[in-house]
Design a protein around this motif. Structure first.
Motif, PDB file in Angstrom:
ATOM      1  N   ILE A  72     -67.057   4.348 -10.365  1.00  0.00           N
ATOM      2  CA  ILE A  72     -67.418   3.165 -11.147  1.00  0.00           C
ATOM      3  C   ILE A  72     -66.546   1.988 -10.745  1.00  0.00           C
ATOM      4  O   ILE A  72     -67.014   0.883 -10.541  1.00  0.00           O
ATOM      5  CB  ILE A  72     -67.262   3.451 -12.660  1.00  0.00           C
ATOM      6  CG1 ILE A  72     -68.154   4.624 -13.050  1.00  0.00           C
ATOM      7  CG2 ILE A  72     -67.594   2.214 -13.477  1.00  0.00           C
ATOM      8  CD1 ILE A  72     -67.905   5.123 -14.458  1.00  0.00           C
ATOM      9  N   ASN A  73     -65.249   2.236 -10.613  1.00  0.00           N
ATOM     10  CA  ASN A  73     -64.298   1.193 -10.248  1.00  0.00           C
ATOM     11  C   ASN A  73     -63.393   1.738  -9.144  1.00  0.00           C
ATOM     12  O   ASN A  73     -62.586   2.634  -9.389  1.00  0.00           O
ATOM     13  CB  ASN A  73     -63.468   0.795 -11.473  1.00  0.00           C
ATOM     14  CG  ASN A  73     -62.591  -0.412 -11.199  1.00  0.00           C
ATOM     15  OD1 ASN A  73     -62.276  -0.715 -10.054  1.00  0.00           O
ATOM     16  ND2 ASN A  73     -62.193  -1.098 -12.256  1.00  0.00           N
ATOM     17  N   PRO A  74     -63.517   1.217  -7.922  1.00  0.00           N
ATOM     18  CA  PRO A  74     -62.729   1.767  -6.806  1.00  0.00           C
ATOM     19  C   PRO A  74     -61.223   1.658  -6.994  1.00  0.00           C
ATOM     20  O   PRO A  74     -60.473   2.386  -6.348  1.00  0.00           O
ATOM     21  CB  PRO A  74     -63.202   0.945  -5.599  1.00  0.00           C
ATOM     22  CG  PRO A  74     -63.851  -0.276  -6.163  1.00  0.00           C
ATOM     23  CD  PRO A  74     -64.418   0.133  -7.481  1.00  0.00           C
ATOM     24  N   GLU A  75     -60.762   0.768  -7.891  1.00  0.00           N
ATOM     25  CA  GLU A  75     -59.323   0.683  -8.152  1.00  0.00           C
ATOM     26  C   GLU A  75     -58.781   2.036  -8.632  1.00  0.00           C
ATOM     27  O   GLU A  75     -57.652   2.415  -8.336  1.00  0.00           O
ATOM     28  CB  GLU A  75     -59.018  -0.375  -9.219  1.00  0.00           C
ATOM     29  CG  GLU A  75     -59.576  -1.758  -8.963  1.00  0.00           C
ATOM     30  CD  GLU A  75     -58.973  -2.460  -7.752  1.00  0.00           C
ATOM     31  OE1 GLU A  75     -57.921  -2.009  -7.267  1.00  0.00           O
ATOM     32  OE2 GLU A  75     -59.572  -3.447  -7.287  1.00  0.00           O
ATOM     33  N   LEU A  76     -59.612   2.774  -9.383  1.00  0.00           N
ATOM     34  CA  LEU A  76     -59.158   4.002 -10.011  1.00  0.00           C
ATOM     35  C   LEU A  76     -59.063   5.164  -9.033  1.00  0.00           C
ATOM     36  O   LEU A  76     -58.452   6.186  -9.347  1.00  0.00           O
ATOM     37  CB  LEU A  76     -60.079   4.363 -11.178  1.00  0.00           C
ATOM     38  CG  LEU A  76     -60.240   3.252 -12.231  1.00  0.00           C
ATOM     39  CD1 LEU A  76     -61.213   3.668 -13.306  1.00  0.00           C
ATOM     40  CD2 LEU A  76     -58.901   2.869 -12.834  1.00  0.00           C
ATOM     41  N   LEU A  77     -59.661   5.015  -7.849  1.00  0.00           N
ATOM     42  CA  LEU A  77     -59.518   6.050  -6.820  1.00  0.00           C
ATOM     43  C   LEU A  77     -58.086   6.171  -6.339  1.00  0.00           C
ATOM     44  O   LEU A  77     -57.682   7.196  -5.798  1.00  0.00           O
ATOM     45  CB  LEU A  77     -60.419   5.733  -5.620  1.00  0.00           C
ATOM     46  CG  LEU A  77     -61.871   6.186  -5.686  1.00  0.00           C
ATOM     47  CD1 LEU A  77     -62.622   5.651  -4.474  1.00  0.00           C
ATOM     48  CD2 LEU A  77     -61.959   7.703  -5.737  1.00  0.00           C
ATOM     49  N   PHE A  78     -57.311   5.109  -6.541  1.00  0.00           N
ATOM     50  CA  PHE A  78     -55.917   5.112  -6.089  1.00  0.00           C
ATOM     51  C   PHE A  78     -55.136   6.243  -6.742  1.00  0.00           C
ATOM     52  O   PHE A  78     -54.473   7.038  -6.075  1.00  0.00           O
ATOM     53  CB  PHE A  78     -55.288   3.757  -6.405  1.00  0.00           C
ATOM     54  CG  PHE A  78     -53.837   3.653  -6.016  1.00  0.00           C
ATOM     55  CD1 PHE A  78     -53.472   3.716  -4.683  1.00  0.00           C
ATOM     56  CD2 PHE A  78     -52.857   3.477  -6.972  1.00  0.00           C
ATOM     57  CE1 PHE A  78     -52.136   3.609  -4.316  1.00  0.00           C
ATOM     58  CE2 PHE A  78     -51.531   3.368  -6.614  1.00  0.00           C
ATOM     59  CZ  PHE A  78     -51.172   3.436  -5.287  1.00  0.00           C
ATOM     60  N   GLY A  79     -55.227   6.326  -8.056  1.00  0.00           N
ATOM     61  CA  GLY A  79     -54.529   7.393  -8.772  1.00  0.00           C
ATOM     62  C   GLY A  79     -55.063   8.767  -8.428  1.00  0.00           C
ATOM     63  O   GLY A  79     -54.299   9.719  -8.242  1.00  0.00           O
ATOM     64  N   ASP A  80     -56.396   8.885  -8.318  1.00  0.00           N
ATOM     65  CA  ASP A  80     -56.999  10.170  -7.944  1.00  0.00           C
ATOM     66  C   ASP A  80     -56.474  10.630  -6.592  1.00  0.00           C
ATOM     67  O   ASP A  80     -56.107  11.799  -6.405  1.00  0.00           O
ATOM     68  CB  ASP A  80     -58.528  10.039  -7.861  1.00  0.00           C
ATOM     69  CG  ASP A  80     -59.190   9.908  -9.223  1.00  0.00           C
ATOM     70  OD1 ASP A  80     -58.493  10.087 -10.238  1.00  0.00           O
ATOM     71  OD2 ASP A  80     -60.402   9.625  -9.267  1.00  0.00           O
ATOM     72  N   GLY A  81     -56.449   9.706  -5.629  1.00  0.00           N
ATOM     73  CA  GLY A  81     -56.018  10.059  -4.277  1.00  0.00           C
ATOM     74  C   GLY A  81     -54.560  10.457  -4.212  1.00  0.00           C
ATOM     75  O   GLY A  81     -54.211  11.466  -3.573  1.00  0.00           O
ATOM     76  N   LEU A  82     -53.705   9.692  -4.876  1.00  0.00           N
ATOM     77  CA  LEU A  82     -52.276  10.024  -4.874  1.00  0.00           C
ATOM     78  C   LEU A  82     -52.038  11.388  -5.507  1.00  0.00           C
ATOM     79  O   LEU A  82     -51.279  12.208  -4.981  1.00  0.00           O
ATOM     80  CB  LEU A  82     -51.481   8.970  -5.637  1.00  0.00           C
ATOM     81  CG  LEU A  82     -51.071   7.708  -4.878  1.00  0.00           C
ATOM     82  CD1 LEU A  82     -50.177   6.862  -5.764  1.00  0.00           C
ATOM     83  CD2 LEU A  82     -50.364   8.022  -3.577  1.00  0.00           C
TER      84      LEU A  82
END
Length: 406
Positions: A171-181
C-alpha cells in the motif's frame, strides 16, 4: 550487532525540485490526504531539503524543516527530519557524541507527537511508522553508547510499532523499509551471533533474500526512506560478498550526494575492493583534500581509509615507496586519532611499513613495525600471522648470518 538489530529506521529521499513557489494549493492537498507520508505537496516542499541533508548542507536543510514545522506543528514528521539530520552528523564517526543530546531530544518530540496522532487518528499506520523509526534511532544510538538497558527498551518499542506497520508495504512503499530490515537481520544476527538464538526465537523468523528484495524495492519506489534503504543495502551487499552491486550503488550515491562522506568513503572502498584502482585513488585524494578543507563530516575515519588506499597504490603500482610510507603513516595517525588501533587498516599499515623497511634493508625498523602488529592485531588475523612469520624469518636469517661470520 546492536547496531544491526536495534534499528528499523526510516526517512527521506532525493527527488530534486525546489517547489516553494506555490504551484498548488496546500490546503486542497490537506483535505485529500489523511497523513503526510503520501502527501504530494509535502513531498514537493521537502524534496530539496532532504537532498541538502544527505549532501551535508545541514544549515540549508534545517531552514526548510523548520518551515515544515510551522506548517504542520502537531505532526511528528518535521521533528523526525531534524532528528535525522543530527543522526547523519554522527554517521561518519559514531564515536563522536557532540550531537547525541539534540538527536535524542528531537526523537523524543517525534514520539510525543506521534503518540498523540496515534490516539486521535483513524490512520494508525502513519503514526506507528514514526514511532517505530524514532524508537529505532534511539535504540541504535544507545547501543553505540553501550547503554544496553535503554537500547533494549527503545528497540522493544520500535518492534512493537513496527508490527503495526508490517505487511502494508504494497500500500505504501515507505513501509517496506522496516519489513526488509527485519527480514534480513532477523536471519543474519543468529547466523553471526549464535548466543542470541534463544532470544530471537521469541520473534518471527526472517529471510535474508526476501529482506534484500524488499529493501531494493523500497530503494527504487519510496520517497522518504529510499536513501536510508540504500545506506543499508551498501553494507548488506558487502556482507553478502556482492561487491559489484556495492560498487555500483556506492558510485551512484556519491554522484547523487558528492559531499556525503559516508557514501564517498564507501565508493573509495568498493572501487578498491573491485580493483578499480584509478577510481579508488582519485576518490581517496578527494577525501583527503576535503579533510584538509575541514568540510562537514570529513574526519579521521574517512582519512584512515583514504590514506591507506593511497599508500597501497603507491607501494604496489606506482612503486613510489617514499610516498607510500607517508600515506601509511597518515593512515596510522588517523587511526590513533580515533583510537581505532584494533582495526585492519591500522594493522595493515604497520605491516606494510615493515615490508618496506625490509626492502630498504632497515631490519631493526622492520622488526619494530612487525612487533607493533603482533602487539595490536587479533591473533586470528592475516596481519598477525604474517607479522609473526616475518619476525621468525628475521631471527632465523640473523642466526644464519652469525654462523657464517663465526
Amino acid at each position: 550487532m546492536n547496531k544491526k538489530i536495534g534499528w528499523l529506521t526510516v526517512v527521506i529521499l532525493c527527488i530534486g525540485t525546489f517547489a516553494k513557489a506555490q504551484l498548488y494549493d496546500p490546503s486542497a492537498f490537506d483535505k485529500v490526504y489523511d497523513g503526510l507520508l503520501k502527501h504530494p505537496g509535502v513531498q514537493l516542499e521537502s524534496a530539496e531539503a532532504i537532498n541538502q541533508l544527505y549532501n551535508y548542507k545541514f544549515y540549508e536543510a534545517d531552514k526548510e524543516f523548520r518551515w515544515l514545522r510551522v506548517r504542520y506543528p502537531k505532526h511528528p514528521m518535521p521533528y523526525f527530519l531534524m532528528g535525522l539530520a543530527e543522526w547523519w552528523k554522527i554517521v561518519p564517526d559514531v564515536d563522536v557524541t557532540d550531537y547525541d543530546d539534540r538527536c535524542l531530544a528531537l526523537m523524543d518530540t517525534t514520539i510525543l507527537l506521534a503518540e498523540k496522532l496515534y490516539d486521535n487518528s483513524d490512520n494508525k499506520v502513519e503514526p506507528s511508522f514514526f514511532l517505530a523509526a524514532a524508537y529505532a534511532f534511539k535504540g541504535r544510538l544507545y547501543a553505540e553508547r553501550k547503554k544496553w538497558t535503554k537500547a533494549t527498551f527503545a528497540s522493544k518499542n520500535a518492534l512493537k510499532y513496527f508490527e503495526k506497520c508490517k505487511g502494508n508495504g504494497e500500500i505504501n512503499p515507505e513501509l517496506l523499509f522496516g519489513d526488509g530490515l527485519y527480514n534480513y537481520y532477523a536471519q543474519w544476527v543468529p547466523q553471526n551471533y549464535p548466543l542470541l538464538k534463544p532470544i530471537l526465537m521469541l520473534f518471527p523468523k526472517g529471510n535474508k533474500e526476501t529482506g534484500i528484495k524488499q529493501l531494493e524495492k523500497n530503494a527504487n519506489n519510496a520517497f522518504y526512506t529510499r536513501t536510508e534503504a540504500r545506506y543499508f543495502l551498501l553494507q548488506i551487499y558487502s556482507m553478502e560478498n556482492q561487491y559489484e552491486k556495492a560498487y555500483d550503488l556506492a558510485k551512484y550515491m556519491h554522484q547523487q550526494y558528492p559531499d556525503n562522506p559516508f557514501f564517498e568513503r564507501y565508493y573509495a572502498r568498493s572501487a578498491f575492493v573491485r580493483g578499480y584502482l584509478n577510481e579508488a585513488e582519485n576518490v581517496s585524494k578527494a577525501i583527503l583534500e576535503k579533510i584538509n578543507q575541514a568540510k562537514a563530516g570529513y574526519e579521521p575515519v574517512s582519512g584512515r581509509t583514504a590514506a591507506y588506499i593511497m599508500a597501497y597504490v603507491n607501494q604496489n603500482f606506482h612503486h613510489n615507496l617514499p610516498v607510500a610510507k607517508e600515506y601509511y603513516q597518515k593512515s596510522i595517525d588517523f587511526a590513533r586519532q580515533t583510537k581505532a588501533t584494533n582495526a585492519g587498516y591500522y594493522w595493515a599499515s604497520l605491516l606494510n611499513l615493515g615490508k618496506i623497511a625490509d626492502t630498504e634493508k632497515n631490519y631493526d625498523l622492520a622488526r619494530d613495525y612487525y612487533n607493533q602488529v603482533v602487539d595490536a592485531a587479533d591473533h586470528k588475523s592475516a596481519q598477525y600471522k604474517e607479522a609473526e612469520k616475518a619476525i621468525k624469518d628475521s631471527k632465523k636469517s640473523r642466526r644464519e648470518e652469525r654462523r657464517k661470520r663465526g
